[in-house]
Design an enzyme around this catalytic site. Structure first.
Site, PDB file in Angstrom:
ATOM      1  N   ASN A 152      -1.632 -35.274 -47.095  1.00 44.71           N
ATOM      2  CA  ASN A 152      -0.593 -34.245 -46.926  1.00 44.71           C
ATOM      3  C   ASN A 152      -1.004 -32.874 -47.474  1.00 44.71           C
ATOM      4  O   ASN A 152      -0.522 -31.851 -47.001  1.00 44.71           O
ATOM      5  CB  ASN A 152       0.755 -34.712 -47.492  1.00 44.71           C
ATOM      6  CG  ASN A 152       0.738 -34.895 -48.984  1.00 44.71           C
ATOM      7  OD1 ASN A 152      -0.304 -35.180 -49.569  1.00 44.71           O
ATOM      8  ND2 ASN A 152       1.880 -34.736 -49.618  1.00 44.71           N
ATOM      9  N   GLU A 249      -1.042 -40.286 -59.349  1.00 47.29           N
ATOM     10  CA  GLU A 249       0.021 -39.355 -58.929  1.00 47.29           C
ATOM     11  C   GLU A 249       0.641 -39.961 -57.688  1.00 47.29           C
ATOM     12  O   GLU A 249      -0.031 -40.085 -56.660  1.00 47.29           O
ATOM     13  CB  GLU A 249      -0.573 -37.982 -58.574  1.00 47.29           C
ATOM     14  CG  GLU A 249      -1.164 -37.220 -59.721  1.00 47.29           C
ATOM     15  CD  GLU A 249      -0.127 -36.718 -60.699  1.00 47.29           C
ATOM     16  OE1 GLU A 249       1.076 -36.710 -60.366  1.00 47.29           O
ATOM     17  OE2 GLU A 249      -0.527 -36.370 -61.821  1.00 47.29           O
ATOM     18  N   CYS A 283       5.131 -34.636 -51.688  1.00 52.63           N
ATOM     19  CA  CYS A 283       5.592 -35.523 -52.757  1.00 52.63           C
ATOM     20  C   CYS A 283       6.756 -34.890 -53.501  1.00 52.63           C
ATOM     21  O   CYS A 283       7.521 -35.570 -54.166  1.00 52.63           O
ATOM     22  CB  CYS A 283       4.447 -35.838 -53.702  1.00 52.63           C
ATOM     23  SG  CYS A 283       3.579 -34.375 -54.246  1.00 52.63           S
ATOM     24  N   GLU A 463      -2.008 -33.521 -63.558  1.00 52.21           N
ATOM     25  CA  GLU A 463      -3.103 -32.787 -62.925  1.00 52.21           C
ATOM     26  C   GLU A 463      -2.850 -31.287 -63.102  1.00 52.21           C
ATOM     27  O   GLU A 463      -1.814 -30.875 -63.622  1.00 52.21           O
ATOM     28  CB  GLU A 463      -3.186 -33.156 -61.445  1.00 52.21           C
ATOM     29  CG  GLU A 463      -3.638 -34.587 -61.273  1.00 52.21           C
ATOM     30  CD  GLU A 463      -4.141 -34.916 -59.893  1.00 52.21           C
ATOM     31  OE1 GLU A 463      -3.503 -34.511 -58.921  1.00 52.21           O
ATOM     32  OE2 GLU A 463      -5.178 -35.611 -59.802  1.00 52.21           O
TER      33      GLU A 463
HETATM   34  P1  NAD Z   1      -1.582 -43.949 -49.355  1.00 54.33           P
HETATM   35  O1  NAD Z   1      -1.346 -44.613 -50.659  1.00 54.33           O
HETATM   36  O2  NAD Z   1      -1.411 -44.750 -48.129  1.00 54.33           O
HETATM   37  O3  NAD Z   1      -3.080 -43.400 -49.302  1.00 54.33           O
HETATM   38  C1  NAD Z   1      -3.585 -42.491 -50.240  1.00 54.33           C
HETATM   39  C2  NAD Z   1      -5.074 -42.676 -50.353  1.00 54.33           C
HETATM   40  O4  NAD Z   1      -5.353 -43.944 -50.921  1.00 54.33           O
HETATM   41  C3  NAD Z   1      -5.823 -42.660 -49.032  1.00 54.33           C
HETATM   42  O5  NAD Z   1      -7.085 -42.087 -49.245  1.00 54.33           O
HETATM   43  C4  NAD Z   1      -5.966 -44.133 -48.697  1.00 54.33           C
HETATM   44  O6  NAD Z   1      -7.057 -44.434 -47.872  1.00 54.33           O
HETATM   45  C5  NAD Z   1      -6.156 -44.741 -50.074  1.00 54.33           C
HETATM   46  N1  NAD Z   1      -5.672 -46.096 -50.227  1.00 54.33           N
HETATM   47  C6  NAD Z   1      -4.613 -46.691 -49.621  1.00 54.33           C
HETATM   48  N2  NAD Z   1      -4.465 -47.957 -50.065  1.00 54.33           N
HETATM   49  C7  NAD Z   1      -5.432 -48.153 -51.004  1.00 54.33           C
HETATM   50  C8  NAD Z   1      -5.793 -49.247 -51.825  1.00 54.33           C
HETATM   51  N3  NAD Z   1      -5.121 -50.401 -51.801  1.00 54.33           N
HETATM   52  N4  NAD Z   1      -6.851 -49.103 -52.657  1.00 54.33           N
HETATM   53  C9  NAD Z   1      -7.531 -47.938 -52.719  1.00 54.33           C
HETATM   54  N5  NAD Z   1      -7.238 -46.873 -51.954  1.00 54.33           N
HETATM   55  C10 NAD Z   1      -6.197 -46.976 -51.107  1.00 54.33           C
HETATM   56  O7  NAD Z   1      -0.679 -42.642 -49.335  1.00 54.33           O
HETATM   57  P2  NAD Z   1      -0.569 -41.550 -48.169  1.00 54.33           P
HETATM   58  O8  NAD Z   1       0.296 -42.083 -47.099  1.00 54.33           O
HETATM   59  O9  NAD Z   1      -1.921 -41.041 -47.786  1.00 54.33           O
HETATM   60  O10 NAD Z   1       0.168 -40.354 -48.946  1.00 54.33           O
HETATM   61  C11 NAD Z   1       1.522 -40.282 -49.075  1.00 54.33           C
HETATM   62  C12 NAD Z   1       1.941 -40.651 -50.483  1.00 54.33           C
HETATM   63  O11 NAD Z   1       1.262 -39.836 -51.436  1.00 54.33           O
HETATM   64  C13 NAD Z   1       3.421 -40.409 -50.743  1.00 54.33           C
HETATM   65  O12 NAD Z   1       3.951 -41.483 -51.464  1.00 54.33           O
HETATM   66  C14 NAD Z   1       3.421 -39.136 -51.574  1.00 54.33           C
HETATM   67  O13 NAD Z   1       4.557 -38.971 -52.382  1.00 54.33           O
HETATM   68  C15 NAD Z   1       2.187 -39.310 -52.373  1.00 54.33           C
HETATM   69  N6  NAD Z   1       1.729 -38.031 -52.918  1.00 54.33           N
HETATM   70  C16 NAD Z   1       1.869 -37.816 -54.263  1.00 54.33           C
HETATM   71  C17 NAD Z   1       1.482 -36.603 -54.823  1.00 54.33           C
HETATM   72  C18 NAD Z   1       1.633 -36.361 -56.300  1.00 54.33           C
HETATM   73  O14 NAD Z   1       0.924 -35.517 -56.820  1.00 54.33           O
HETATM   74  N7  NAD Z   1       2.516 -37.047 -57.007  1.00 54.33           N
HETATM   75  C19 NAD Z   1       0.943 -35.608 -54.007  1.00 54.33           C
HETATM   76  C20 NAD Z   1       0.837 -35.856 -52.639  1.00 54.33           C
HETATM   77  C21 NAD Z   1       1.215 -37.083 -52.109  1.00 54.33           C
END
Ligand code: NAD
Length: 497
Positions: A152, A249, A283, A463
């Site tokens: 995102n 995060e 997020c 962060e």
């Molecule tokens: P996601 O967890 O599906 O994927 C995030 C990353 O992790 C990707 O690179 C993915 O390939 C990897 N990944 C997924 N499953 C994994 C596993 N089991 N082991 C290791 N790596 C894995 O999330 P998304 O759909 O890409 O992003 C959306 C989410 O991110 C939302 O929940 C959002 O709130 C959160 N987010 C949080 C912040 C913050 O700073 N708090 C910022 C942006 C997004």
């Protein structure tokens, strides 16, 4: 024919051991293929770890101001290539071009901020309880770090991890999200052009399997992850068992409070931007808005009217205010949350549907959606939807609003609109969240302040700002005894002798 792209290990572009690739497509026009990227696995990660280990000795010994110069150069290159990178981002993940420029700008800000840190990285000097003894604390790098990022903020979030990790002297393996590999690769190219030595930053493409290969690699000492709570929870358990450092995060269910004494137009504008900016895929998106009952009806009418008028479409087109949802799975997920809201008895005020028709053909577009009559038990008020959906809830007092805000399992961002400084101060004190905005929406972080959340949003790290250094460095306490004799702490207690 779109290009086949590669991983980047030890300064060279290399294919994956398994010879498998996945496609990277435009969510606003799915027929457009941006490229095919490696599906990496443990063998690729092993090579990247070896490269990062090899590079570590000289990188950790390079004086931090010199590391800072490379980061500064990367910031200048990002500035030169801002438009190109923003355009790539809009094609790859759909956010409107203006917002994509903001995403790149955040990385530029982060580069400039972190470059200066090369001449700080402050430790502390302090007193000793013993005579002729000097004490201080210094930061040390952690070693080889694995960085896993979401789609995102495909440039800003990698910059929040990569720049602080580098300035601290670590070497890295970066795995961008499978929905935004091209932005990740471009970011790495820029750092390479800035003069980063081979092996210091390695790039591994792929999805959860590649992420798991990083998490489970025994010689990676730290995992820094941003993404869903589901994946973060699993990573926390795995790194916990391996006694590996881990910063997480994760999701949010952010709330805006609007009191009757607020500047109403400002609060309405903030709610619409907070809920529908980046298609609600932030997020920090405002998915719950608590409004003092006296002004609820006026507020509801205005927000619904504004939401109905939001121009949805391809983020490149002028006048478009909201782009697509990232992919088909997420589109269906958003829609199923909306269905669950209706089934559980919430009132759909507007939106609530996948957009069809010629303008939306071959893309994943969802109508800006507003719910009212939402009860605290409903899924739409408890779970992160990560799409253009928000709920308006009347409250009778600030106390009730704060109680409802704090009911969430998450605690990332929050906001209050009020002209009353006493109320604002109470909200700052009582809201359980990592961020509170006064008279601003729930979105709008700046890179020199800590970023992160409480409860299920994170595991206690922050962060950005100076706090990012605590993720990517280890503290060492140093004692220098110049007395020329054995002095025993806690035993030789009479300082006068
Ligand atoms: P996601 O967890 O599906 O994927 C995030 C990353 O992790 C990707 O690179 C993915 O390939 C990897 N990944 C997924 N499953 C994994 C596993 N089991 N082991 C290791 N790596 C894995 O999330 P998304 O759909 O890409 O992003 C959306 C989410 O991110 C939302 O929940 C959002 O709130 C959160 N987010 C949080 C912040 C913050 O700073 N708090 C910022 C942006 C997004």
């Amino acid at each position: 024919m779109a290009k086949v792209r590669l991983n980047f290990i030890e300064g060279k572009w290399v294919g994956p051991a398994g010879k498998k690739y996945f496609e990277d497509r435009n969510p606003a026009y799915w027929k457009e293929l941006l490229g095919s990227f490696p599906e990496s696995g443990p063998e690729d990660v092993e090579k990247a770890v070896s490269a990062a280990e090899k590079a570590y000795e000289s990188w950790r010994l390079l004086p931090p101001p010199k590391r800072g110069e490379i980061i500064l150069k990367a910031g200048l290159l990002l500035q030169d290539q801002k438009e190109e990178l923003a355009r790539l981002m809009t094609r790859e993940m759909g956010k409107v071009l203006k917002e994509a420029r903001g995403d790149v700008q955040e990385a530029i800000d982060m580069a400039f901020y972190t470059a200066g840190e090369g001449r700080r990285l402050f430790g502390k000097t302090t007193t000793s309880e013993l005579k002729n003894k000097f004490a201080m604390s210094v930061r040390m790098p952690v070693g080889v770090c694995g960085l896993i990022t979401p789609w995102n903020f495909p440039v800003a979030i990698p910059s929040w991890k990569i720049f602080p990790a580098l300035i601290c002297g670590n070497t890295l393996i970066f795995k961008p999200a499978e929905d935004t590999p091209a932005c990740g690769a471009k970011f790495v190219e820029i750092l390479q052009e800035a003069g980063l030595p081979a092996g210091v930053l390695n790039l591994i493409h792929g999805g959860a399997d590649a992420g798991q290969a990083l998490v489970n690699h025994p010689r990676i000492r730290l995992i820094s992850f941003t993404g869903s709570c589901e994946a973060g929870r699993m990573i926390a358990a795995q790194t916990g068992r391996a006694l590996k450092r881990c910063s997480l995060e994760m999701g949010g269910k952010n709330a805006q409070i609007v009191m009757a004494d607020a500047d109403l137009d400002l609060a309405i504008e903030g709610a619409v931007w907070g809920a529908f900016g980046t298609t609600g895929q932030r997020c920090t998106a405002a998915s719950r808005i608590y409004i003092e009952r006296k002004i609820f009806e006026t507020f509801r009418r205005a927000v619904v009217e504004r939401a109905r008028k939001i121009k949805v479409g391809n983020g490149f087109k002028s006048g478009i205010e909201m782009g697509p949802v990232i992919n088909e799975t997420q589109l269906k997920r958003v829609d199923s949350y909306v269905r669950s809201g209706i089934e559980e008895g919430a009132r759909l005020e507007c939106g609530g549907r996948i957009l069809k028709g010629a303008a939306f053909k071959n893309g994943f577009f969802y109508a800006p959606t507003v719910f009212t009559r939402v009860s605290p038990k409903m899924k739409i008020i408890r779970e992160e939807i990560f799409g253009p959906v928000t709920c308006l809830i009347p409250v009778k007092s600030l106390e009730e609003a704060i109680r409802e805000v704090n009911r969430s399992a998450y605690g990332l961002s929050s906001s209050i609109y009020s002209r009353d400084v006493n109320r604002a101060m109470r909200a700052i004190r009582d809201i359980e969240a990592g961020i509170t905005y006064i008279n601003g929406p729930t979105i709008g972080a700046e890179v020199h302040l800590p970023f992160g959340g409480v409860k299920n949003t994170g595991n206690g790290h922050r962060e950005a700002g100076e706090t990012a250094l605590d993720i990517f460095s280890e503290w060492k306490s140093v004692f220098i005894d110049y007395s020329g004799k054995l002095q025993k702490a806690q035993i030789d207690v009479d300082g006068m002798k």
